[in-house]
Write a protein that holds these residues in place. Structure first.
Motif, PDB file in Angstrom:
ATOM      1  N   HIS A   1       0.849  -1.196   0.000  1.00  0.00           N
ATOM      2  CA  HIS A   1       0.000   0.000   0.000  1.00  0.00           C
ATOM      3  C   HIS A   1       0.887   1.250   0.000  1.00  0.00           C
ATOM      4  CE1 HIS A   1      -3.052   2.911   1.113  1.00  0.00           C
ATOM      5  NE2 HIS A   1      -3.963   1.981   0.830  1.00  0.00           N
ATOM      6  N   PRO A   2       0.522   2.273  -0.782  1.00  0.00           N
ATOM      7  CA  PRO A   2       1.339   3.495  -0.856  1.00  0.00           C
ATOM      8  C   PRO A   2       1.523   4.235   0.464  1.00  0.00           C
ATOM      9  CG  PRO A   2      -0.174   3.422  -2.701  1.00  0.00           C
ATOM     10  CD  PRO A   2      -0.559   2.297  -1.765  1.00  0.00           C
ATOM     11  N   ASN A   3       0.660   3.993   1.462  1.00  0.00           N
ATOM     12  CA  ASN A   3       0.849   4.703   2.727  1.00  0.00           C
ATOM     13  C   ASN A   3       1.850   4.005   3.648  1.00  0.00           C
ATOM     14  OD1 ASN A   3      -0.546   2.570   3.904  1.00  0.00           O
ATOM     15  ND2 ASN A   3      -2.214   3.817   4.718  1.00  0.00           N
ATOM     16  N   ARG A   4       2.393   2.876   3.236  1.00  0.00           N
ATOM     17  CA  ARG A   4       3.398   2.172   4.034  1.00  0.00           C
ATOM     18  C   ARG A   4       4.759   2.845   3.841  1.00  0.00           C
ATOM     19  NH1 ARG A   4       1.705  -2.913   5.975  1.00  0.00           N
ATOM     20  NH2 ARG A   4       3.547  -2.633   7.244  1.00  0.00           N
ATOM     21  N   TYR A   5       5.504   2.973   4.919  1.00  0.00           N
ATOM     22  CA  TYR A   5       6.837   3.594   4.883  1.00  0.00           C
ATOM     23  C   TYR A   5       7.746   2.886   3.874  1.00  0.00           C
ATOM     24  CZ  TYR A   5      11.321   5.246   6.794  1.00  0.00           C
ATOM     25  OH  TYR A   5      12.568   5.778   6.955  1.00  0.00           O
ATOM     26  N   SER A   6       7.640   1.566   3.803  1.00  0.00           N
ATOM     27  CA  SER A   6       8.484   0.792   2.884  1.00  0.00           C
ATOM     28  C   SER A   6       8.177   1.092   1.420  1.00  0.00           C
ATOM     29  CB  SER A   6       8.310  -0.709   3.130  1.00  0.00           C
ATOM     30  OG  SER A   6       8.832  -1.074   4.375  1.00  0.00           O
ATOM     31  N   HIS A   7       6.955   1.499   1.121  1.00  0.00           N
ATOM     32  CA  HIS A   7       6.554   1.735  -0.271  1.00  0.00           C
ATOM     33  C   HIS A   7       7.489   2.714  -0.967  1.00  0.00           C
ATOM     34  CE1 HIS A   7       4.303   3.586  -3.585  1.00  0.00           C
ATOM     35  NE2 HIS A   7       3.703   2.397  -3.696  1.00  0.00           N
ATOM     36  N   ASP A   8       7.662   3.892  -0.375  1.00  0.00           N
ATOM     37  CA  ASP A   8       8.506   4.911  -1.017  1.00  0.00           C
ATOM     38  C   ASP A   8       9.969   4.487  -1.057  1.00  0.00           C
ATOM     39  OD1 ASP A   8       6.294   6.438  -1.520  1.00  0.00           O
ATOM     40  OD2 ASP A   8       6.616   7.823   0.148  1.00  0.00           O
ATOM     41  N   MET A   9      10.385   3.702  -0.067  1.00  0.00           N
ATOM     42  CA  MET A   9      11.761   3.194  -0.083  1.00  0.00           C
ATOM     43  C   MET A   9      11.972   2.248  -1.269  1.00  0.00           C
ATOM     44  SD  MET A   9      12.269   2.577   4.008  1.00  0.00           S
ATOM     45  CE  MET A   9      14.064   2.452   4.054  1.00  0.00           C
ATOM     46  N   ILE A  10      10.982   1.412  -1.542  1.00  0.00           N
ATOM     47  CA  ILE A  10      11.077   0.501  -2.689  1.00  0.00           C
ATOM     48  C   ILE A  10      11.067   1.292  -3.992  1.00  0.00           C
ATOM     49  CG2 ILE A  10       9.940  -1.369  -3.954  1.00  0.00           C
ATOM     50  CD1 ILE A  10       8.798  -2.308  -1.205  1.00  0.00           C
ATOM     51  N   VAL A  11      10.201   2.297  -4.070  1.00  0.00           N
ATOM     52  CA  VAL A  11      10.151   3.132  -5.272  1.00  0.00           C
ATOM     53  C   VAL A  11      11.506   3.796  -5.506  1.00  0.00           C
ATOM     54  CG1 VAL A  11       9.119   5.225  -6.277  1.00  0.00           C
ATOM     55  CG2 VAL A  11       7.655   3.505  -5.182  1.00  0.00           C
ATOM     56  N   THR A  12      12.136   4.278  -4.443  1.00  0.00           N
ATOM     57  CA  THR A  12      13.421   4.976  -4.550  1.00  0.00           C
ATOM     58  C   THR A  12      14.558   4.034  -4.951  1.00  0.00           C
ATOM     59  OG1 THR A  12      12.774   6.624  -2.906  1.00  0.00           O
ATOM     60  CG2 THR A  12      15.137   6.332  -3.269  1.00  0.00           C
ATOM     61  N   THR A  13      14.665   2.890  -4.266  1.00  0.00           N
ATOM     62  CA  THR A  13      15.813   2.004  -4.494  1.00  0.00           C
ATOM     63  C   THR A  13      15.555   0.939  -5.544  1.00  0.00           C
ATOM     64  OG1 THR A  13      15.126   0.443  -2.778  1.00  0.00           O
ATOM     65  CG2 THR A  13      16.567   2.269  -2.111  1.00  0.00           C
ATOM     66  N   ARG A  14      14.267   0.683  -5.826  1.00  0.00           N
ATOM     67  CA  ARG A  14      13.847  -0.358  -6.771  1.00  0.00           C
ATOM     68  C   ARG A  14      14.368  -1.736  -6.341  1.00  0.00           C
ATOM     69  NH1 ARG A  14      10.811   1.298 -10.387  1.00  0.00           N
ATOM     70  NH2 ARG A  14      11.117  -0.341 -11.908  1.00  0.00           N
ATOM     71  N   ALA A  15      14.394  -1.960  -5.016  1.00  0.00           N
ATOM     72  CA  ALA A  15      14.872  -3.241  -4.487  1.00  0.00           C
ATOM     73  C   ALA A  15      14.222  -3.518  -3.135  1.00  0.00           C
ATOM     74  CB  ALA A  15      16.387  -3.221  -4.336  1.00  0.00           C
ATOM     75  N   PHE A  16      14.096  -4.810  -2.819  1.00  0.00           N
ATOM     76  CA  PHE A  16      13.637  -5.222  -1.494  1.00  0.00           C
ATOM     77  C   PHE A  16      14.033  -6.669  -1.248  1.00  0.00           C
ATOM     78  CE2 PHE A  16      10.056  -5.973  -4.344  1.00  0.00           C
ATOM     79  CZ  PHE A  16       9.534  -7.198  -3.950  1.00  0.00           C
ATOM     80  N   GLY A  17      14.029  -7.037   0.026  1.00  0.00           N
ATOM     81  CA  GLY A  17      14.269  -8.415   0.428  1.00  0.00           C
ATOM     82  C   GLY A  17      12.953  -9.032   0.847  1.00  0.00           C
ATOM     83  N   LEU A  18      12.807 -10.327   0.618  1.00  0.00           N
ATOM     84  CA  LEU A  18      11.603 -11.042   1.009  1.00  0.00           C
ATOM     85  C   LEU A  18      12.036 -12.292   1.758  1.00  0.00           C
ATOM     86  CD1 LEU A  18       8.531 -10.762   0.628  1.00  0.00           C
ATOM     87  CD2 LEU A  18       8.746 -12.360  -1.264  1.00  0.00           C
ATOM     88  N   HIS A  19      11.457 -12.508   2.940  1.00  0.00           N
ATOM     89  CA  HIS A  19      11.894 -13.583   3.825  1.00  0.00           C
ATOM     90  C   HIS A  19      10.743 -14.507   4.172  1.00  0.00           C
ATOM     91  CE1 HIS A  19      14.491 -10.099   4.251  1.00  0.00           C
ATOM     92  NE2 HIS A  19      15.458 -10.987   4.393  1.00  0.00           N
TER      93      HIS A  19
END
Length: 157
Positions: A50-68
């Motif tokens: 969801h766009p209101n999640r803090y992680s959302h904008d971080m993913i948009v900025t870095t174009r990367a994430f980890g999934l566990h």
């Protein structure tokens, strides 16, 4: 959404994952359940955030994430990664960075390091379609799913 539809959606099962992100300004982790593999050649995974999640904008900025993928016995991580303080989420947890710089948790069943290749917003969540950059298995066990958790997320904020 109609109440009967909400009840029907509540019967759908999903895995429960810890999604991690990192920018120059800090790190964050969140619980994600709307996740699925969408291709094996190339290996692609989709996560809805969801766009209101803090992680959302971080993913948009870095174009990367980890999934566990976490074990059923790690249900306590849900409370930790639902909390509001990003620093507290990672306090006392072993993690490291790899290719993309996102946090990769050492205490989980398996992990994926992902690089976003497309993003779509067909509804109220952004779908991040991501290629697998790296992945690994830390241990064997039974993955935590929505069947193990009484607070299933069905789209309400």
């Amino acid at each position: 959404m109609k109440e009967q539809w909400q009840s029907a959606f509540g019967q759908m099962t999903y895995g429960i994952y810890v999604l991690t992100t990192k920018t120059d300004d800090g790190i964050n982790g969140m619980i994600a359940s709307w996740v699925t593999q969408v291709s094996y050649d190339p290996p692609l995974i989709m996560a809805a955030v969801h766009p209101n999640r803090y992680s959302h904008d971080m993913i948009v900025t870095t174009r990367a994430f980890g999934l566990h993928i976490i074990n059923q016995s790690q249900k306590d991580l849900l409370k930790r990664f639902k909390g509001p303080d990003p620093k507290e989420k990672f306090a006392g947890i072993n993690w490291k960075t790899r290719t993309t710089g996102v946090p990769i948790l050492k205490n989980c069943l398996a992990w994926f390091e992902l690089e976003v290749i497309e993003q779509h917003q067909p509804g109220n969540h952004t779908l991040f379609i991501s290629k697998v950059v790296d992945a690994g298995v830390h241990s064997k066990g039974t993955p935590l799913t929505t069947l193990d958790y009484e607070g299933m997320y069905v789209g309400k904020n």
